[in-house]
Enzyme design. Structure first.
Site, PDB file in Angstrom:
ATOM      1  CD  GLU A 148      -2.771   1.183   2.473  1.00  0.00           C
ATOM      2  OE1 GLU A 148      -3.758   1.944   2.452  1.00  0.00           O
ATOM      3  OE2 GLU A 148      -2.524   0.413   3.416  1.00  0.00           O
ATOM      4  CD  GLU A 243      -7.784   2.125   5.225  1.00  0.00           C
ATOM      5  OE1 GLU A 243      -7.114   1.315   5.864  1.00  0.00           O
ATOM      6  OE2 GLU A 243      -7.355   2.716   4.206  1.00  0.00           O
TER       7      GLU A 243
END
Length: 265
Positions: A148, A243
């Site tokens: 990520e 998120e």
């Protein structure tokens, strides 16, 4: 487009083990978590309680981070952090056990900040070794490691999709992919239209929040639904994780959900 809720950032008003039930009540049948324990090596009872909370709520775990250090203190992973291999490996072993019990198949390995006293090449060499071990371990359960890019972490070296994919290319297994977090990539200046088309075959998971602010969809300026629809049209079939940091109470932040669910169907 399969939606899930990231319960390490949503429903933080509640104790962690109560969040799966809250997500189910809000309309989610799938969830994801950052590392849900205080240490890299929780007790069997703690792991059992986590799995039981998911089972009781009737939600599927679709994403799990490995141990990432002290996140509130600014740590962003231990994959490239010399001296912390034992902790990382312990969390991988526990994550694989959780995977066998829950069906989770996506695992986020936060790369880690640059650490004073070590060269980038030393850290990158260690990261490649650690990721190879982790990818081999999760391969046994049909799992994928995702890498990520992050924003807001000045010492974190993965900022763009290309940065993450360059790391994946160093790992001699094919189950290491990009975590396409639309918020982080946008804040870092990556071209979301390019990422969601050019790299579609290498995206292992997707997350979203609006920007600026990292709030729920509609709180900022990103065309989140358009980008998610593009991902789906280009062939992405995995889960998409909400998120974001709610601008108010989590339960009041889901005004976007019916529209997104309609598009998903």
């Amino acid at each position: 487009m399969l939606l899930d809720a990231n319960l390490s950032i949503l429903f933080t008003e509640l104790p962690l083990l109560e969040r799966p039930a809250a997500a189910a009540k809000a309309g989610f049948d799938a969830v994801e978590f950052w590392w849900p324990f205080d240490t890299a090596n929780p007790t069997p009872a703690q792991v059992d309680a986590f799995v039981d909370a998911l089972d009781t709520a009737g939600v599927k775990l679709v994403g799990l981070n490995f141990f990432a250090g002290d996140m509130p203190a600014g740590d962003r992973g231990v994959v490239s952090w010399p001296g912390r291999q034992t902790e990382f490996n312990a969390s991988v072993e526990i994550a694989v056990d959780i995977a066998r019990r829950t069906g989770c198949r996506t695992f986020n390995a936060l790369y880690g900040n640059r650490i004073a006293g070590f060269t980038p090449s030393e850290q990158d060499e260690l990261a490649t070794a650690n990721l190879t071990v982790a990818a081999t371990a999760v391969q046994a359960v049909g799992g994928t490691i995702v890498l990520e890019p992050l924003s807001g972490a000045p010492d974190y070296p993965l900022l763009t999709a290309a940065d993450a994919l360059a790391v994946a290319d160093r790992v001699p297994l094919d189950n290491v992919a990009l975590l396409c977090d639309l918020y982080h990539l946008a804040v870092n200046g990556d071209d979301l239209d390019s990422v969601t088309s050019k790299h579609i075959d290498r995206i292992g998971h997707v997350q979203f929040a609006d920007a600026p602010g990292r709030g729920e969809p509609g709180s900022g300026q990103l065309e989140l639904l358009r980008h998610l629809t593009t991902l789906s049209a280009n062939g992405y079939r995995g889960h998409v994780g909400a998120e974001y940091r709610p601008t108010g109470a989590t339960a009041d932040s889901f005004g976007w959900l019916p529209t997104f669910q309609k598009e998903a169907s």
